[in-house]
Every structure is written in C-alpha cells, then in structure tokens.
Design an enzyme around this catalytic site. Structure first.
Site, PDB file in Angstrom:
ATOM      1  N   HIS A 293      78.993  16.816  34.897  1.00 48.43           N
ATOM      2  CA  HIS A 293      77.747  16.038  34.933  1.00 48.43           C
ATOM      3  C   HIS A 293      77.154  15.941  36.336  1.00 48.43           C
ATOM      4  O   HIS A 293      76.332  15.068  36.602  1.00 48.43           O
ATOM      5  CB  HIS A 293      77.988  14.652  34.327  1.00 48.43           C
ATOM      6  CG  HIS A 293      78.348  14.711  32.873  1.00 48.43           C
ATOM      7  ND1 HIS A 293      79.027  13.722  32.202  1.00 48.43           N
ATOM      8  CD2 HIS A 293      78.109  15.692  31.950  1.00 48.43           C
ATOM      9  CE1 HIS A 293      79.190  14.089  30.932  1.00 48.43           C
ATOM     10  NE2 HIS A 293      78.660  15.273  30.765  1.00 48.43           N
TER      11      HIS A 293
ATOM     12  N   CYS B 111      64.421  16.609  45.791  1.00 51.79           N
ATOM     13  CA  CYS B 111      63.141  16.066  45.336  1.00 51.79           C
ATOM     14  C   CYS B 111      62.599  16.934  44.208  1.00 51.79           C
ATOM     15  O   CYS B 111      62.979  18.085  44.048  1.00 51.79           O
ATOM     16  CB  CYS B 111      62.154  15.940  46.495  1.00 51.79           C
ATOM     17  SG  CYS B 111      61.311  17.466  46.927  1.00 51.79           S
TER      18      CYS B 111
ATOM     19  N   CYS C  12      60.876  11.703  48.823  1.00 50.97           N
ATOM     20  CA  CYS C  12      61.262  12.726  49.795  1.00 50.97           C
ATOM     21  C   CYS C  12      60.569  12.467  51.139  1.00 50.97           C
ATOM     22  O   CYS C  12      59.343  12.344  51.171  1.00 50.97           O
ATOM     23  CB  CYS C  12      60.857  14.086  49.232  1.00 50.97           C
ATOM     24  SG  CYS C  12      61.200  15.449  50.335  1.00 50.97           S
TER      25      CYS C  12
ATOM     26  N   THR D 290      88.951   8.897  29.243  1.00 50.05           N
ATOM     27  CA  THR D 290      87.661   9.230  28.618  1.00 50.05           C
ATOM     28  C   THR D 290      87.723   8.894  27.132  1.00 50.05           C
ATOM     29  O   THR D 290      88.737   9.143  26.477  1.00 50.05           O
ATOM     30  CB  THR D 290      87.272  10.715  28.813  1.00 50.05           C
ATOM     31  OG1 THR D 290      86.146  11.019  27.977  1.00 50.05           O
ATOM     32  CG2 THR D 290      88.400  11.669  28.507  1.00 50.05           C
ATOM     33  N   SER D 291      86.614   8.331  26.630  1.00 50.90           N
ATOM     34  CA  SER D 291      86.558   8.013  25.199  1.00 50.90           C
ATOM     35  C   SER D 291      86.246   9.265  24.383  1.00 50.90           C
ATOM     36  O   SER D 291      86.276   9.226  23.161  1.00 50.90           O
ATOM     37  CB  SER D 291      85.490   6.947  24.950  1.00 50.90           C
ATOM     38  OG  SER D 291      84.218   7.459  25.313  1.00 50.90           O
TER      39      SER D 291
HETATM   40  P1  NAD Z   1      83.843   6.028  28.610  1.00 49.11           P
HETATM   41  O1  NAD Z   1      83.423   4.783  29.286  1.00 49.11           O
HETATM   42  O2  NAD Z   1      83.162   6.396  27.345  1.00 49.11           O
HETATM   43  O3  NAD Z   1      85.389   5.940  28.289  1.00 49.11           O
HETATM   44  C1  NAD Z   1      86.301   5.552  29.282  1.00 49.11           C
HETATM   45  C2  NAD Z   1      87.661   5.407  28.619  1.00 49.11           C
HETATM   46  O4  NAD Z   1      88.623   5.230  29.644  1.00 49.11           O
HETATM   47  C3  NAD Z   1      87.742   4.198  27.683  1.00 49.11           C
HETATM   48  O5  NAD Z   1      88.285   4.628  26.450  1.00 49.11           O
HETATM   49  C4  NAD Z   1      88.692   3.238  28.424  1.00 49.11           C
HETATM   50  O6  NAD Z   1      89.529   2.542  27.537  1.00 49.11           O
HETATM   51  C5  NAD Z   1      89.505   4.192  29.272  1.00 49.11           C
HETATM   52  N1  NAD Z   1      89.999   3.621  30.530  1.00 49.11           N
HETATM   53  C6  NAD Z   1      89.357   2.803  31.403  1.00 49.11           C
HETATM   54  N2  NAD Z   1      90.115   2.580  32.493  1.00 49.11           N
HETATM   55  C7  NAD Z   1      91.282   3.269  32.287  1.00 49.11           C
HETATM   56  C8  NAD Z   1      92.466   3.433  33.051  1.00 49.11           C
HETATM   57  N3  NAD Z   1      92.617   2.876  34.246  1.00 49.11           N
HETATM   58  N4  NAD Z   1      93.453   4.200  32.522  1.00 49.11           N
HETATM   59  C9  NAD Z   1      93.314   4.799  31.308  1.00 49.11           C
HETATM   60  N5  NAD Z   1      92.211   4.659  30.547  1.00 49.11           N
HETATM   61  C10 NAD Z   1      91.212   3.921  31.042  1.00 49.11           C
HETATM   62  O7  NAD Z   1      83.767   7.191  29.682  1.00 49.11           O
HETATM   63  P2  NAD Z   1      83.507   8.740  29.495  1.00 49.11           P
HETATM   64  O8  NAD Z   1      84.199   9.244  28.294  1.00 49.11           O
HETATM   65  O9  NAD Z   1      83.782   9.372  30.801  1.00 49.11           O
HETATM   66  O10 NAD Z   1      81.953   8.828  29.204  1.00 49.11           O
HETATM   67  C11 NAD Z   1      81.046   8.139  30.041  1.00 49.11           C
HETATM   68  C12 NAD Z   1      79.963   9.017  30.622  1.00 49.11           C
HETATM   69  O11 NAD Z   1      79.375   8.282  31.694  1.00 49.11           O
HETATM   70  C13 NAD Z   1      80.476  10.262  31.243  1.00 49.11           C
HETATM   71  O12 NAD Z   1      79.616  11.253  30.830  1.00 49.11           O
HETATM   72  C14 NAD Z   1      80.355  10.070  32.757  1.00 49.11           C
HETATM   73  O13 NAD Z   1      79.600  11.117  33.300  1.00 49.11           O
HETATM   74  C15 NAD Z   1      79.510   8.855  32.944  1.00 49.11           C
HETATM   75  N6  NAD Z   1      80.104   7.844  33.852  1.00 49.11           N
HETATM   76  C16 NAD Z   1      80.619   8.234  35.053  1.00 49.11           C
HETATM   77  C17 NAD Z   1      81.194   7.307  35.901  1.00 49.11           C
HETATM   78  C18 NAD Z   1      81.762   7.776  37.209  1.00 49.11           C
HETATM   79  O14 NAD Z   1      81.289   8.757  37.788  1.00 49.11           O
HETATM   80  N7  NAD Z   1      82.812   7.109  37.727  1.00 49.11           N
HETATM   81  C19 NAD Z   1      81.254   5.966  35.532  1.00 49.11           C
HETATM   82  C20 NAD Z   1      80.700   5.583  34.292  1.00 49.11           C
HETATM   83  C21 NAD Z   1      80.130   6.550  33.456  1.00 49.11           C
END
Ligand code: NAD
Length: 242
Positions: free
Chosen positions: A117, A125, A147, A188-189
């Site tokens: 992502h 810009c 910009c 990740t969910s």
């Molecule tokens: P999500 O929020 O859908 O899922 C996160 C999962 O991680 C949840 O199921 C949660 O229970 C689990 N979790 C949280 N902390 C944890 C830990 N310490 N150990 C183990 N499990 C843990 O996230 P996703 O599936 O990555 O989807 C969200 C989208 O949003 C992605 O596309 C991402 O690009 C973006 N995003 C990025 C960031 C970042 O860059 N840090 C933050 C938020 C969202």
C-alpha cells in the site's frame, strides 16, 4: 520445540506477511480491533475518507483523518519488527510483504520490504511535474499540503481505496510468496483485497497465522496462534537461540 520453532528453524525462504497489527505496539492504531479506526470513526466510513474520491473532492476531510490517525512520524519499531528482522538476518525469512505504510520494518533494519500500500514517507504533488515532497513538508503545513514549487496539492504515495497496487511491488510480493517454504501471516484481519488474496500464491503447507483474534483465514492455515506478535515471535526466537 514448538511447531512454529521447528518450522522456522527449517525454513530458508520464509516470508512474513503483515498488517496494521504489527505496528499497534508502536502506538499506531489498527483499523479493525476494538481500539481501531473503524470503531472510533462515526459518520463517513474510513473507506470513503481514505479514497481517491475523497482526496480529490474533499481534501480537507481526507487530510484531517490521514494526518491525525494514519501518519505517526515519531513512531519507532517495536519488538515484532525487530524479531522479524532477526529472523531475516538469521537466514530463515527472506522478506516482508506489508500492508502498512509506516516504514517501521525498514526502521528496524529490514531491507527487502514489499509495501503493498505504498509509504507515507514518500509524497508527490498532483501537478504535471509530480514534484516529490517529504513527510515533514506534508505534516508542517496545516490542512491540505501544497507543493512549494508549483502550488498543486501534495498526495502521499499510498494506495487509496479505489486505486490499484503498483505492479512492480505486486510482482515482487507474488514471487516471494510463490517461492516461500513458510509464510507467517501476522497482525492482519485479512479483510483488505487484493492484498489478502496474494496468500493464494503460496502453495506450501506451512501457512502460519499469528493474530490477536480469529480471522476468516484461520481454517485455511496450517498453524493458527491467537496471541500478540511481539510476545509470540519473542518466545520462538528465544527457543531457537537467536
Ligand atoms: P486490521 O486493522 O484490519 O487488522 C489488524 C489485526 O491485527 C486485527 O485482527 C487485530 O486483532 C490484530 N492485532 C492488533 N494488534 C496485534 C498484535 N500486537 N499482535 C497480533 N495481532 C494484533 O489491519 P489490516 O488487515 O492491516 O488492514 C488495515 C488496512 O489499513 C491495511 O490495508 C493497511 O494498509 C492500513 N493501515 C496501516 C497502518 C500502518 O501503516 N501502521 C495502520 C492502520 C491501517
């Protein structure tokens, strides 16, 4: 030894595939757990607020959420990022495929990171010259950043809802997964596509899921650990003597 410890010790081509849960211990909220953005954000959906449509039609709204919730320039890598890097340096994993935009794997020393992502650290810009801008410049301007060279709006090099993934990054991630002898999916969910769908390119029988709560992919995995990433990986690294 635990099954995860045995599999990791045998692995020479493993891949870590992660999401927002990798960075929660760095103080960056995820989207879908109880403290996540989806729960907090009433009114407009995060899918709209983080879409190309919102960026272009209501940039103030986009940047309000983006700057306050998505971007955390002060965040530091946590134990999970460091443990993953240790496993790469020890030759068990080759690379990281991440949905995160926070650059924390690189900050922990990992070089081979496929950022599905994109990254909040890169910006440009929308003018015809696509002048690059730093995250510092984006955060220093209140509201919508512009910009300094041409005045056009600056946007992050992140994949917004409604946009496609970068083909080079996608191909690199697919290659890594297709050649992997083990895949650890963590934090990740697995709700965001096409990112989650990339797991189908792994055809082996060592698909490990480490997540704080169950996901829709638990049935498809060969090993499921419901726990926190930093602690789970910390325990396995200790067990392996790394
Ligand atoms: P999500 O929020 O859908 O899922 C996160 C999962 O991680 C949840 O199921 C949660 O229970 C689990 N979790 C949280 N902390 C944890 C830990 N310490 N150990 C183990 N499990 C843990 O996230 P996703 O599936 O990555 O989807 C969200 C989208 O949003 C992605 O596309 C991402 O690009 C973006 N995003 C990025 C960031 C970042 O860059 N840090 C933050 C938020 C969202």
């Amino acid at each position: 030894m635990t099954r995860l410890g045995e599999w990791l010790a045998e692995s020479r081509n493993g891949v870590f595939f992660g999401g927002a849960g990798v960075s929660t211990d760095s103080g960056i909220p995820d989207f879908r757990s109880a403290a996540g953005l989806y729960t907090k954000n009433g009114g407009d959906s995060p899918e709209y607020l983080l879409s190309t449509e919102c960026l272009h039609e209501e940039p103030e709204k986009f940047y309000q959420l983006y700057k306050t919730e998505l971007v955390h320039p002060q965040a530091q890598p946590n134990a999970a990022h460091h443990h993953i890097n240790t496993l790469i340096e020890a030759g068990h994993l080759t690379s990281v495929v991440t949905q995160n935009i926070d650059g924390l794997h690189q900050a922990a020393g990992t070089q081979q990171v496929f950022e599905l992502h994109g990254s909040a650290w890169r910006n440009h810009c929308v003018g015809s010259e696509h002048h690059p801008a730093t995250l510092e410049q984006v955060m220093a301007q209140p509201g919508v950043p512009h910009c300094p060279q041409c005045g056009a709006m600056v946007r992050p090099d992140v994949v917004l809802y409604g946009e496609g993934l970068d083909m080079d990054v996608l191909n690199g991630a697919v290659n890594a997964l297709a050649n992997a002898d083990l895949v650890i999916v963590g934090g990740t969910s697995l709700n965001v596509y096409p990112a989650a769908g990339l797991l189908q390119y792994y055809s082996g029988d060592r698909l490990v899921l480490i997540n704080a709560e169950p996901t829709g992919w638990d049935q498809a995995a060969n090993l499921v650990i419901h726990g926190r990433l930093g602690e789970t990986l910390g325990a396995v690294i200790e067990e392996m003597g790394l």
